[in-house]
Scaffold this active site. Structure first.
Site, PDB file in Angstrom:
ATOM      1  N   LYS A  63      -5.968 -11.650  37.146  1.00 25.59           N
ATOM      2  CA  LYS A  63      -4.616 -12.153  37.111  1.00 25.59           C
ATOM      3  C   LYS A  63      -5.098 -13.539  36.936  1.00 25.59           C
ATOM      4  CE  LYS A  63      -3.440  -7.931  39.649  1.00 25.59           C
ATOM      5  NZ  LYS A  63      -2.589  -7.556  40.858  1.00 25.59           N
ATOM      6  N   ASP A  99       2.702  -8.785  43.416  1.00 28.42           N
ATOM      7  CA  ASP A  99       2.371  -7.708  44.451  1.00 28.42           C
ATOM      8  C   ASP A  99       2.332  -8.127  45.796  1.00 28.42           C
ATOM      9  OD1 ASP A  99       1.160  -7.087  42.368  1.00 28.42           O
ATOM     10  OD2 ASP A  99      -0.544  -9.113  42.447  1.00 28.42           O
TER      11      ASP A  99
HETATM   12  P1  NDP Z   1      -9.779  -8.308  41.323  1.00 35.24           P
HETATM   13  O1  NDP Z   1     -11.160  -8.346  39.911  1.00 35.24           O
HETATM   14  O2  NDP Z   1      -9.364  -9.715  41.043  1.00 35.24           O
HETATM   15  O3  NDP Z   1     -10.909  -8.894  42.302  1.00 35.24           O
HETATM   16  C1  NDP Z   1     -11.536  -7.886  42.951  1.00 35.24           C
HETATM   17  C2  NDP Z   1     -12.243  -7.696  44.335  1.00 35.24           C
HETATM   18  O4  NDP Z   1     -12.998  -6.392  44.379  1.00 35.24           O
HETATM   19  C3  NDP Z   1     -13.311  -8.378  44.127  1.00 35.24           C
HETATM   20  O5  NDP Z   1     -13.224  -9.132  45.509  1.00 35.24           O
HETATM   21  C4  NDP Z   1     -14.904  -7.742  44.174  1.00 35.24           C
HETATM   22  O6  NDP Z   1     -15.659  -8.564  44.461  1.00 35.24           O
HETATM   23  C5  NDP Z   1     -14.476  -6.071  44.363  1.00 35.24           C
HETATM   24  N1  NDP Z   1     -15.170  -6.231  44.259  1.00 35.24           N
HETATM   25  C6  NDP Z   1     -15.458  -5.124  42.917  1.00 35.24           C
HETATM   26  N2  NDP Z   1     -16.107  -4.211  43.184  1.00 35.24           N
HETATM   27  C7  NDP Z   1     -16.880  -3.970  44.063  1.00 35.24           C
HETATM   28  C8  NDP Z   1     -17.558  -2.549  44.926  1.00 35.24           C
HETATM   29  N3  NDP Z   1     -18.409  -2.190  44.263  1.00 35.24           N
HETATM   30  N4  NDP Z   1     -18.075  -3.008  45.941  1.00 35.24           N
HETATM   31  C9  NDP Z   1     -17.460  -3.989  46.545  1.00 35.24           C
HETATM   32  N5  NDP Z   1     -16.355  -5.009  46.548  1.00 35.24           N
HETATM   33  C10 NDP Z   1     -15.648  -5.295  45.186  1.00 35.24           C
HETATM   34  O7  NDP Z   1      -9.287  -7.288  41.251  1.00 35.24           O
HETATM   35  P2  NDP Z   1      -7.951  -7.064  41.789  1.00 35.24           P
HETATM   36  O8  NDP Z   1      -7.478  -7.918  43.318  1.00 35.24           O
HETATM   37  O9  NDP Z   1      -6.595  -7.662  40.589  1.00 35.24           O
HETATM   38  O10 NDP Z   1      -7.205  -6.016  41.669  1.00 35.24           O
HETATM   39  C11 NDP Z   1      -8.268  -5.075  43.280  1.00 35.24           C
HETATM   40  C12 NDP Z   1      -7.551  -3.700  43.062  1.00 35.24           C
HETATM   41  O11 NDP Z   1      -6.624  -3.621  43.465  1.00 35.24           O
HETATM   42  C13 NDP Z   1      -7.459  -2.497  41.659  1.00 35.24           C
HETATM   43  O12 NDP Z   1      -8.558  -1.623  41.825  1.00 35.24           O
HETATM   44  C14 NDP Z   1      -6.479  -2.809  41.705  1.00 35.24           C
HETATM   45  O13 NDP Z   1      -6.317  -1.436  40.247  1.00 35.24           O
HETATM   46  C15 NDP Z   1      -5.669  -2.766  42.799  1.00 35.24           C
HETATM   47  N6  NDP Z   1      -4.026  -3.409  42.530  1.00 35.24           N
HETATM   48  C16 NDP Z   1      -2.583  -2.601  42.788  1.00 35.24           C
HETATM   49  C17 NDP Z   1      -1.811  -2.661  42.882  1.00 35.24           C
HETATM   50  C18 NDP Z   1      -0.219  -1.855  43.296  1.00 35.24           C
HETATM   51  O14 NDP Z   1       0.507  -1.364  42.770  1.00 35.24           O
HETATM   52  N7  NDP Z   1      -0.884  -0.602  43.839  1.00 35.24           N
HETATM   53  C19 NDP Z   1      -1.636  -4.760  42.702  1.00 35.24           C
HETATM   54  C20 NDP Z   1      -2.425  -4.927  41.855  1.00 35.24           C
HETATM   55  C21 NDP Z   1      -3.694  -4.495  42.466  1.00 35.24           C
HETATM   56  P3  NDP Z   1     -16.570  -9.581  44.473  1.00 35.24           P
HETATM   57  O15 NDP Z   1     -16.179 -10.597  44.446  1.00 35.24           O
HETATM   58  O16 NDP Z   1     -18.294  -9.844  45.126  1.00 35.24           O
HETATM   59  O17 NDP Z   1     -17.034  -9.562  42.510  1.00 35.24           O
END
Ligand code: NDP
Length: 263
Positions: A63, A99
């Site tokens: 994104k 979103d």
């Molecule tokens: P990003 O990749 O931008 O961000 C991911 C975040 O998750 C970061 O803060 C990262 O931390 C953290 N993270 C990843 N793995 C872990 C872990 N194992 N433990 C703890 N923290 C973790 O993702 P998005 O914001 O784009 O999407 C996030 C989620 O939201 C996804 O699962 C997506 O499918 C869902 N989503 C659902 C939507 C819906 O319509 N229902 C719409 C948009 C998103 P760090 O900074 O430390 O790497």
């Protein structure tokens, strides 16, 4: 025939093709929607034009790359630096973010929300946090690592990592991390999640299609929760409205899109 797609990695789980194709079919729109595994976010624009697309949705982890790839970013997406919907307009990529409004639609039955804890600091967190702040809620962010917290500090949200977290009482805790999406991980260490859930009235997860380990913990503690399905529906209706240039009402799109959840 116009072609639309969702870009993501992973993307095989996405319900978006089903949702948008149901609307196109029901409303007699000459368009088709597919899913594309995009591994390198910097190739987004190139891939868009190579495939001759008219619009895309963008999901994890692209994104922010989508924001950078657009020729113009409009509305709420400008504030959050994250784009989840792109529409081709005069050979230019125009970016939007649907979103946050999708998420607000999902939690509309939870009243008196004043204090919010958001787990995660990615694109989805940026959108949701910005929206809560606009609505004058007190927002705290808890993320695994420090790097992405700068954005939130600049917009006056409290920020913590797992190491320095200070627990308070919250009205709602929202998991926006991808922990639990393709694994059985909790969004923070189990002892922290347990303490947090004992201090909240509601829980929500952006992930849909499964009971995540986070929501399972909430369920075990009898905390009312929503998963990401309604958020998905809410953001999808607004994205579809942009794809079809508002040629049908939100209500008509919603009615068709809801049917795809029954398949
Ligand atoms: P990003 O990749 O931008 O961000 C991911 C975040 O998750 C970061 O803060 C990262 O931390 C953290 N993270 C990843 N793995 C872990 C872990 N194992 N433990 C703890 N923290 C973790 O993702 P998005 O914001 O784009 O999407 C996030 C989620 O939201 C996804 O699962 C997506 O499918 C869902 N989503 C659902 C939507 C819906 O319509 N229902 C719409 C948009 C998103 P760090 O900074 O430390 O790497």
């Amino acid at each position: 025939m116009k072609l639309f797609a969702i870009f993501g990695n992973p993307v095989s789980h996405s319900k978006s093709p089903l949702m948008h194709n149901m609307v196109f079919k029901d409303l007699g729109i000459k368009a088709c929607y597919t899913r594309i595994l995009l591994e390198d976010g910097s190739k987004l624009k190139e891939t868009f034009f190579k495939l001759g697309l008219s619009g895309v949705n963008v999901t994890v982890p692209h994104k922010e790359a989508a924001f950078e790839s657009c020729d113009e970013v409009r509305g709420f997406a400008k504030k959050v630096g994250a784009v989840n919907t792109i529409v081709l307009e005069d050979e230019k990529l125009i970016g939007y973010n649907t979103d946050a409004d999708g998420f607000m639609y999902a939690i509309k039955s939870y009243e008196n929300i004043k204090k919010v804890l958001v787990l995660g600091a990615g694109g989805t967190a940026k959108a949701i946090v910005q929206k809560f702040l606009e609505e004058n809620k007190e927002v705290t962010i808890l993320n695994r690592s420090k790097q992405r917290l700068d954005f939130f500090q600049k917009i006056s949200a409290k920020t913590y990592t797992w190491e320095d977290f200070v627990l308070e009482k919250y009205d709602i805790v929202v998991n926006t991390t991808s922990a639990g999406l393709n694994d059985e991980n909790l969004p923070a260490p189990k002892n922290l999640i347990e303490k947090i859930l004992l201090n909240t009235s509601y829980a929500a997860d952006a992930i849909y299609g499964k009971l995540t380990p986070f929501l399972k913990e909430a369920k075990d503690k009898n905390i009312p929760f929503v998963d990401g399905a309604d958020m998905l529906l809410g953001q999808g209706v607004l994205a579809n409205e942009l794809f079809i240039n508002k040629s049908f009402s939100k209500e008509m799109i919603l009615k068709s899109m809801k049917k795809s959840f029954l398949i």
